[in-house]
Design a protein around this motif. Structure first.
Motif, PDB file in Angstrom:
ATOM      1  N   LEU A 137       0.817  -1.214   0.000  1.00  0.00           N
ATOM      2  CA  LEU A 137       0.000   0.000   0.000  1.00  0.00           C
ATOM      3  C   LEU A 137       0.853   1.267   0.000  1.00  0.00           C
ATOM      4  O   LEU A 137       0.584   2.209  -0.737  1.00  0.00           O
ATOM      5  CB  LEU A 137      -0.941  -0.023   1.223  1.00  0.00           C
ATOM      6  CG  LEU A 137      -1.872   1.159   1.395  1.00  0.00           C
ATOM      7  CD1 LEU A 137      -2.803   1.303   0.201  1.00  0.00           C
ATOM      8  CD2 LEU A 137      -2.703   1.007   2.679  1.00  0.00           C
ATOM      9  N   ARG A 181       0.832   4.003  -2.897  1.00  0.00           N
ATOM     10  CA  ARG A 181       0.314   5.357  -2.652  1.00  0.00           C
ATOM     11  C   ARG A 181       1.316   6.425  -3.075  1.00  0.00           C
ATOM     12  O   ARG A 181       0.915   7.510  -3.494  1.00  0.00           O
ATOM     13  CB  ARG A 181      -0.081   5.512  -1.181  1.00  0.00           C
ATOM     14  CG  ARG A 181      -1.384   4.756  -0.861  1.00  0.00           C
ATOM     15  CD  ARG A 181      -1.923   5.092   0.496  1.00  0.00           C
ATOM     16  NE  ARG A 181      -2.095   6.511   0.652  1.00  0.00           N
ATOM     17  CZ  ARG A 181      -1.703   7.195   1.723  1.00  0.00           C
ATOM     18  NH1 ARG A 181      -1.118   6.575   2.727  1.00  0.00           N
ATOM     19  NH2 ARG A 181      -1.900   8.488   1.788  1.00  0.00           N
ATOM     20  N   GLN A 232       0.753   6.531  -6.766  1.00  0.00           N
ATOM     21  CA  GLN A 232      -0.574   7.149  -7.004  1.00  0.00           C
ATOM     22  C   GLN A 232      -0.507   8.660  -6.819  1.00  0.00           C
ATOM     23  O   GLN A 232      -1.014   9.427  -7.649  1.00  0.00           O
ATOM     24  CB  GLN A 232      -1.594   6.536  -6.033  1.00  0.00           C
ATOM     25  CG  GLN A 232      -2.869   7.323  -5.827  1.00  0.00           C
ATOM     26  CD  GLN A 232      -3.130   7.623  -4.341  1.00  0.00           C
ATOM     27  OE1 GLN A 232      -2.732   6.830  -3.474  1.00  0.00           O
ATOM     28  NE2 GLN A 232      -3.777   8.734  -4.057  1.00  0.00           N
ATOM     29  N   ARG A 233       0.141   9.104  -5.758  1.00  0.00           N
ATOM     30  CA  ARG A 233       0.171  10.548  -5.488  1.00  0.00           C
ATOM     31  C   ARG A 233       1.064  11.274  -6.492  1.00  0.00           C
ATOM     32  O   ARG A 233       0.792  12.410  -6.871  1.00  0.00           O
ATOM     33  CB  ARG A 233       0.609  10.818  -4.050  1.00  0.00           C
ATOM     34  CG  ARG A 233      -0.421  10.261  -3.062  1.00  0.00           C
ATOM     35  CD  ARG A 233      -0.281  10.819  -1.687  1.00  0.00           C
ATOM     36  NE  ARG A 233      -0.710  12.217  -1.626  1.00  0.00           N
ATOM     37  CZ  ARG A 233      -0.859  12.883  -0.504  1.00  0.00           C
ATOM     38  NH1 ARG A 233      -0.642  12.293   0.656  1.00  0.00           N
ATOM     39  NH2 ARG A 233      -1.230  14.150  -0.511  1.00  0.00           N
ATOM     40  N   GLU A 263      -1.110  11.466  -9.698  1.00  0.00           N
ATOM     41  CA  GLU A 263      -2.167  12.487  -9.581  1.00  0.00           C
ATOM     42  C   GLU A 263      -1.586  13.882  -9.767  1.00  0.00           C
ATOM     43  O   GLU A 263      -2.184  14.747 -10.405  1.00  0.00           O
ATOM     44  CB  GLU A 263      -2.863  12.373  -8.221  1.00  0.00           C
ATOM     45  CG  GLU A 263      -3.792  11.175  -8.140  1.00  0.00           C
ATOM     46  CD  GLU A 263      -4.343  10.926  -6.752  1.00  0.00           C
ATOM     47  OE1 GLU A 263      -5.217  10.064  -6.629  1.00  0.00           O
ATOM     48  OE2 GLU A 263      -3.893  11.566  -5.780  1.00  0.00           O
ATOM     49  N   ARG A 308      -6.343   3.707 -10.532  1.00  0.00           N
ATOM     50  CA  ARG A 308      -6.760   2.451  -9.909  1.00  0.00           C
ATOM     51  C   ARG A 308      -5.524   1.802  -9.302  1.00  0.00           C
ATOM     52  O   ARG A 308      -4.561   1.509 -10.014  1.00  0.00           O
ATOM     53  CB  ARG A 308      -7.390   1.538 -10.967  1.00  0.00           C
ATOM     54  CG  ARG A 308      -7.743   0.158 -10.478  1.00  0.00           C
ATOM     55  CD  ARG A 308      -8.949   0.185  -9.569  1.00  0.00           C
ATOM     56  NE  ARG A 308      -9.283  -1.125  -9.068  1.00  0.00           N
ATOM     57  CZ  ARG A 308     -10.084  -1.338  -8.032  1.00  0.00           C
ATOM     58  NH1 ARG A 308     -10.630  -0.315  -7.393  1.00  0.00           N
ATOM     59  NH2 ARG A 308     -10.343  -2.547  -7.629  1.00  0.00           N
ATOM     60  N   LEU A 309      -5.565   1.603  -7.986  1.00  0.00           N
ATOM     61  CA  LEU A 309      -4.422   1.040  -7.275  1.00  0.00           C
ATOM     62  C   LEU A 309      -4.682  -0.432  -7.001  1.00  0.00           C
ATOM     63  O   LEU A 309      -5.702  -0.785  -6.402  1.00  0.00           O
ATOM     64  CB  LEU A 309      -4.223   1.824  -5.974  1.00  0.00           C
ATOM     65  CG  LEU A 309      -3.120   1.384  -5.020  1.00  0.00           C
ATOM     66  CD1 LEU A 309      -1.776   1.329  -5.729  1.00  0.00           C
ATOM     67  CD2 LEU A 309      -3.038   2.360  -3.850  1.00  0.00           C
ATOM     68  N   GLN A 336     -12.728   3.053  -4.013  1.00  0.00           N
ATOM     69  CA  GLN A 336     -11.281   3.246  -3.868  1.00  0.00           C
ATOM     70  C   GLN A 336     -10.848   4.712  -3.965  1.00  0.00           C
ATOM     71  O   GLN A 336     -10.001   5.151  -3.173  1.00  0.00           O
ATOM     72  CB  GLN A 336     -10.502   2.391  -4.868  1.00  0.00           C
ATOM     73  CG  GLN A 336      -9.059   2.306  -4.463  1.00  0.00           C
ATOM     74  CD  GLN A 336      -8.177   1.636  -5.487  1.00  0.00           C
ATOM     75  OE1 GLN A 336      -7.803   2.226  -6.489  1.00  0.00           O
ATOM     76  NE2 GLN A 336      -7.832   0.393  -5.224  1.00  0.00           N
ATOM     77  N   LEU A 396      -8.607   6.350  -1.012  1.00  0.00           N
ATOM     78  CA  LEU A 396      -7.270   6.923  -1.212  1.00  0.00           C
ATOM     79  C   LEU A 396      -7.248   8.388  -0.794  1.00  0.00           C
ATOM     80  O   LEU A 396      -6.265   8.871  -0.225  1.00  0.00           O
ATOM     81  CB  LEU A 396      -6.838   6.767  -2.674  1.00  0.00           C
ATOM     82  CG  LEU A 396      -6.586   5.314  -3.110  1.00  0.00           C
ATOM     83  CD1 LEU A 396      -6.277   5.246  -4.599  1.00  0.00           C
ATOM     84  CD2 LEU A 396      -5.447   4.681  -2.316  1.00  0.00           C
ATOM     85  N   ASP A 447      -4.878   9.969   2.101  1.00  0.00           N
ATOM     86  CA  ASP A 447      -4.019  11.142   1.843  1.00  0.00           C
ATOM     87  C   ASP A 447      -4.253  12.226   2.889  1.00  0.00           C
ATOM     88  O   ASP A 447      -3.314  12.821   3.417  1.00  0.00           O
ATOM     89  CB  ASP A 447      -4.312  11.724   0.454  1.00  0.00           C
ATOM     90  CG  ASP A 447      -3.866  10.790  -0.666  1.00  0.00           C
ATOM     91  OD1 ASP A 447      -3.149   9.813  -0.378  1.00  0.00           O
ATOM     92  OD2 ASP A 447      -4.257  11.040  -1.820  1.00  0.00           O
ATOM     93  N   LEU A 471      -7.590  -3.273   0.325  1.00  0.00           N
ATOM     94  CA  LEU A 471      -6.689  -2.117   0.324  1.00  0.00           C
ATOM     95  C   LEU A 471      -6.078  -1.860   1.708  1.00  0.00           C
ATOM     96  O   LEU A 471      -4.912  -1.503   1.823  1.00  0.00           O
ATOM     97  CB  LEU A 471      -7.429  -0.867  -0.163  1.00  0.00           C
ATOM     98  CG  LEU A 471      -6.518   0.265  -0.634  1.00  0.00           C
ATOM     99  CD1 LEU A 471      -5.835  -0.103  -1.941  1.00  0.00           C
ATOM    100  CD2 LEU A 471      -7.295   1.554  -0.831  1.00  0.00           C
ATOM    101  N   ASP A 499      -2.217  -3.592   6.232  1.00  0.00           N
ATOM    102  CA  ASP A 499      -1.460  -2.597   7.003  1.00  0.00           C
ATOM    103  C   ASP A 499      -2.224  -2.057   8.203  1.00  0.00           C
ATOM    104  O   ASP A 499      -1.608  -1.632   9.177  1.00  0.00           O
ATOM    105  CB  ASP A 499      -1.086  -1.415   6.096  1.00  0.00           C
ATOM    106  CG  ASP A 499      -0.122  -1.817   5.020  1.00  0.00           C
ATOM    107  OD1 ASP A 499       1.087  -1.721   5.256  1.00  0.00           O
ATOM    108  OD2 ASP A 499      -0.579  -2.255   3.951  1.00  0.00           O
TER     109      ASP A 499
END
Lengths: 197, 387
Positions: A15, A19, A22-23, A26, A35-36, B315, B319, B323, B344, B348
């Motif tokens: 994850l 992320r 992903q960031r 973006e 889509r992750l 999702q 996310l 963030d 997801l 964790d």
């Protein structure tokens, strides 16, 4: 850069790594959707899962592109761990070959991102923590698992946003890399620029 | 951030301590106690922040009714039983610990606060025990005492400016929000501003009205997100009907009408909140929580945020919330069965709540077999979470 990227699929071992990508995506591409997909379980099987999923995502992506979805992209993350970036990239290329999928072409919006030692090394390195490619944030200086791992993980998560911002700054066209930039990160910046072509 | 939440004797929870991080996912079968965790936290918030009584005879839903005591405690006890709750916040200079004990007497039907304590680094700052408040000085030495109502939170009610940690604790409790969105109950009509959200978001319009006044910047970024999330939506507006009454409505782009060859008229139409689909209303609620509630020091608890929401919408929202938690130093606690959320967050941030048969709830970190190449949702679906 031309038209806005419509969708980016991020395939990642975990994850936190997913992320960061992903960031970055973006911020750099402002796509309509990200889509992750992250590996389902522990470290070894996470790596296996990415290797197995990569040809499937490549095939899906090429199928979409062939039907006119030209503005889609794929970013794949796998940690180098104790291997070199080249060795990990070769394993991904071999996974494609084994599934009868053509190799990645130079014009395809597919980035292979291989942090060394792992993504946490980059998250710290991109946020002004002095690290080298052997740096393991879960271990103390004596190589033992650090007692405050959860605290370290939280601090690492809080750095994802600033790290993505710095990665975006470094990946801009013609942006110079500082002399102490990690070698694997320099390779990854070239890979990330593929997404914008 | 809440680092620890202990519940002793609430519904099926006999003695449960949750160790919490910034992002948390409560997982488990139906009846495992996920909703009870949120209900306990929400009831403590209402007691401390909103000044409600623990067992108000006039209320349809008392905060801690006798029925909230585990059934097997009530059956086996000759006298009063005590429920115990403990919340530990991560303070700027050490942990702030709040301990609440409620005494429930089935014979007399009476509920009352037996004790309430607030400690800083395990030293008392405030104590309320058997009807007597003990104040402390900044040096932690005992100060004056006085009597107080056994049915209300003394910590929440009494002003004690000498110790700023008490106000800090109350502010953190105020910034703790527990919801379970019931989209069909989200009403469009607002008669006045309301600072506190109902747990089902039924007063969403009144809360949003207030939230816009106190945080206009969040309102702008919220609307920007909503335009992307709900296709065709252009704005969300509180329409004034006069006499203080407002209606929450959304504007949408009108399908273009041809007015001449090659020319089309652009228009807008309005729909009241109640005219939107349940899924659209849920999204309006979920993103409002993200923009207006998740800020530094806030704790947001959402029970089944996936309710009513389309698969493709889950999702992106998750996310976004991750963030914001990382960027703003906030905390979220979610409870869900949805595969999209489990896959997801479970590895964790998963906390597995379980009950052995009809026994008490236990909670452990979710830790699957590292060599099992199955998603957490698939592991849960097969009942293999125990290895």
């Amino acid at each position: 850069m031309g038209d806005r990227i419509a969708e980016v699929i991020v395939l990642a071992e975990d994850l936190r790594s997913g992320r960061l990508v992903q960031r970055y995506v973006e911020r750099a591409l402002n796509p309509r959707g990200v889509r992750l997909r992250i590996a389902p379980a522990g470290k070894q099987s996470a790596y296996d899962w990415v290797i197995q999923s990569y040809p499937v995502e490549m095939k899906s992506h090429r199928n979409r592109v062939s039907k006119g979805a030209n503005l889609s992209a794929v970013a794949v993350h796998v940690d180098a761990d104790n291997l070199t970036v080249q060795q990990r990239s070769s394993q991904l290329a071999e996974a494609l070959r084994a599934q009868g999928e053509p190799p990645r072409g130079p014009g395809e919006r597919i980035a292979v991102i291989v942090p060394r030692r792992n993504m946490e090394t980059w998250i710290h390195g991109l946020t002004a923590v002095p690290v080298d490619e052997q740096y393991d944030f879960k271990r103390d200086e004596a190589g033992r698992i650090a007692p405050n791992t959860r605290q370290r993980e939280r601090m690492c998560d809080e750095r994802i946003g600033p790290a993505a911002q710095e990665l975006h700054r470094l990946s801009r066209p013609n942006a110079p890399s500082p002399p102490d930039t990690l070698p694997a990160l320099i390779l990854a910046i070239e890979e990330l620029r593929r997404l914008e072509r | 951030m809440i680092t620890q939440f202990t519940i002793g004797g609430f519904r099926a929870i006999e003695n449960l301590t949750l160790e919490l991080g910034t992002k948390n996912l409560l997982m488990g079968l139906n009846g495992a106690g996920k909703t009870s965790v949120f209900d306990a936290l929400a009831s403590i918030r209402e007691l401390v922040v909103q000044g409600e009584r623990i067992a108000d005879e006039k209320s349809d839903e008392p905060l801690f009714p006798l029925s909230s005591v585990p059934r097997w405690w009530r059956n086996g006890s000759p006298g009063p039983v005590e429920q115990r709750f403990e919340i530990v916040f991560e303070g700027e200079d050490g942990p702030i610990r709040y301990v609440l004990m409620i005494q429930q007497d089935e014979a007399s039907g009476r509920s009352r606060i037996f004790s309430e304590e607030l400690l800083h680094q395990d030293r008392p700052m405030f104590s309320f025990r058997e009807g007597t408040v003990q104040l402390y000085r900044r040096s932690y030495e005992k100060g004056p005492t006085f009597t107080f109502d056994w049915n209300r939170s003394a910590v929440g009610t009494v002003l004690h400016p000498e110790i700023p940690h008490i106000d800090w604790f109350k502010e953190r409790m105020r910034m703790t929000t527990c919801v379970r969105i019931d989209a069909p109950r989200m009403a469009a009509r607002s008669e006045k501003e309301q600072p506190d959200l109902e747990r089902d978001l039924s007063n969403f319009a009144s809360w949003y009205r207030r939230a816009l006044v106190t945080n206009a910047a969040a309102g702008a970024s919220y609307l920007s997100d909503m335009r992307q999330v709900i296709a065709g939506m252009e704005s969300l507006d509180l329409h004034d009907l006069g006499q203080g009454i407002m209606v929450l409505r959304a504007s949408f782009e009108q399908p273009h009408e041809p007015i001449a060859p090659g020319r089309r008229r652009r228009g807008t139409f309005w729909l009241g909140l109640q005219e939107l689909s349940d899924g659209q209303r849920a999204l309006i609620g979920l993103y409002a929580l993200l923009h207006f509630v998740l800020k530094e020091g806030a704790t947001l608890c959402i029970d089944e945020p996936d309710n009513f929401v389309a698969l493709a919408e889950i999702q992106p929202w998750l996310l976004d919330i991750a963030d914001r938690v990382d960027d703003y130093g906030a905390q979220c606690i979610l409870a869900s069965h949805h595969p999209e959320i489990l896959n997801l967050l479970a590895l964790d941030h998963g906390i597995l709540l379980e009950r052995g048969g009809s026994g008490p709830t236990t909670g452990i970190r979710y830790k699957p077999d590292a060599d099992l190449p199955l998603t957490p949702a698939e592991v849960m679906a097969r009942g293999w979470q125990h290895g």
